[in-house]
Design a protein around this motif. Sequence first.
Motif, PDB file in Angstrom:
ATOM      1  N   LEU A  61      33.966  24.486  26.506  1.00 49.15           N
ATOM      2  CA  LEU A  61      34.260  24.327  28.340  1.00 49.15           C
ATOM      3  C   LEU A  61      34.425  25.661  28.109  1.00 49.15           C
ATOM      4  O   LEU A  61      34.635  26.610  29.037  1.00 49.15           O
ATOM      5  N   ALA A  62      35.720  26.464  27.269  1.00 48.48           N
ATOM      6  CA  ALA A  62      36.545  27.468  27.411  1.00 48.48           C
ATOM      7  C   ALA A  62      35.373  28.564  26.849  1.00 48.48           C
ATOM      8  O   ALA A  62      35.825  29.696  27.271  1.00 48.48           O
ATOM      9  N   ALA A  63      34.510  28.766  25.629  1.00 50.74           N
ATOM     10  CA  ALA A  63      33.527  29.355  25.303  1.00 50.74           C
ATOM     11  C   ALA A  63      32.677  29.560  26.561  1.00 50.74           C
ATOM     12  O   ALA A  63      32.468  30.884  26.710  1.00 50.74           O
ATOM     13  N   ARG A  64      31.800  28.876  27.180  1.00 44.08           N
ATOM     14  CA  ARG A  64      30.978  29.377  28.734  1.00 44.08           C
ATOM     15  C   ARG A  64      32.086  29.557  29.591  1.00 44.08           C
ATOM     16  O   ARG A  64      31.211  30.356  30.355  1.00 44.08           O
ATOM     17  N   LEU A 113      33.181  17.320  30.678  1.00 42.83           N
ATOM     18  CA  LEU A 113      33.585  18.147  30.735  1.00 42.83           C
ATOM     19  C   LEU A 113      33.530  19.262  31.743  1.00 42.83           C
ATOM     20  O   LEU A 113      32.954  20.160  31.374  1.00 42.83           O
ATOM     21  N   VAL A 114      33.921  19.106  32.896  1.00 46.51           N
ATOM     22  CA  VAL A 114      33.206  19.848  33.811  1.00 46.51           C
ATOM     23  C   VAL A 114      34.330  21.224  34.369  1.00 46.51           C
ATOM     24  O   VAL A 114      33.904  22.188  34.750  1.00 46.51           O
ATOM     25  N   GLU A 128      27.866  24.995  36.715  1.00 41.86           N
ATOM     26  CA  GLU A 128      27.293  24.040  37.068  1.00 41.86           C
ATOM     27  C   GLU A 128      27.923  22.912  38.148  1.00 41.86           C
ATOM     28  O   GLU A 128      27.244  22.518  39.305  1.00 41.86           O
ATOM     29  N   ALA A 129      29.057  23.376  38.525  1.00 41.90           N
ATOM     30  CA  ALA A 129      30.370  22.146  39.161  1.00 41.90           C
ATOM     31  C   ALA A 129      31.185  23.117  39.673  1.00 41.90           C
ATOM     32  O   ALA A 129      32.297  22.402  40.013  1.00 41.90           O
ATOM     33  N   HIS A 147      37.126  21.407  42.457  1.00 43.17           N
ATOM     34  CA  HIS A 147      38.098  21.671  41.347  1.00 43.17           C
ATOM     35  C   HIS A 147      38.631  22.438  40.680  1.00 43.17           C
ATOM     36  O   HIS A 147      40.265  21.733  40.434  1.00 43.17           O
ATOM     37  N   ALA A 148      39.205  23.353  40.542  1.00 43.65           N
ATOM     38  CA  ALA A 148      40.515  24.201  40.294  1.00 43.65           C
ATOM     39  C   ALA A 148      41.812  23.797  41.140  1.00 43.65           C
ATOM     40  O   ALA A 148      42.419  23.978  40.410  1.00 43.65           O
ATOM     41  N   ALA A 149      41.182  23.782  42.187  1.00 45.48           N
ATOM     42  CA  ALA A 149      42.433  24.223  43.132  1.00 45.48           C
ATOM     43  C   ALA A 149      43.527  22.321  42.572  1.00 45.48           C
ATOM     44  O   ALA A 149      44.306  22.222  42.440  1.00 45.48           O
TER      45      ALA A 149
END
Length: 232
Positions: free
Chosen positions: A121-124, A149-150, A173-174, A179-181
């Motif tokens: 996920l970090a790489a993307r 894991l999104v 895609e998510a 989600h971040a908040a």
Amino acid sequence: MRSEDAAVLDDPVGGSLRCHHTALARRLGRADTYLPGVATFCAVPRDPDATDWADLARLLGRDGFADLFSCRATPPPDWEPVFALDGRQMIWTGDRPVEPRAASGDLVELSATDVPEMLDLAARTQPGPFWPRTHELGTYLGIRAGGNLVAMAGERLRPPGWTEISAVCTAPEARGRGHAARLVRALVSGVLSRNERPFLHVAETNTAAIALYDRLGFESRTQVTFRGFRTP
């Protein structure tokens, strides 16, 4: 907040390596860095001399990477510049309510078994440096969808009295689902529960993230420049 309460944030890497992260640190003389695989951040005194730079070079080895983070000291001229990035440091102001972690039912705490997905996920999404042992720096939370894991965020630097929130990222895609908040609110709640204050760093060009953090209760404390070098 008294000004001296935040003074430790002028050297958050050094403060972390000499406090909560001593078990993850390497030191030679007055130079510090993290163990391989944890982080590449390095720290030297505010006014380093030739011996300090030589000690850091010995810690890192020939052609080693020195991520000086927000350190303002300039390495010797034979250290090769790798990058420089303008950013800002933001601190929690506490003027907005925090969503308790218990209210975020689908948030999961990530562990060593999740590292392959965290690295992917970090790489993307490129939220910043993330290595195989970075999760050992603190609590990392994630959101899964369909078993994948999104989104994730976690705790990184921990100078006395403070905890940095970092690696905030969401798969393309998510995005647009908050989600971040939710992850940041949950982490803020955890940090405050142990009587510490949250802070974070963000690239100056990432205006969307700056706006999000402002809405969540953070305010800008200072401008910083992140810099990396290669040792001779």
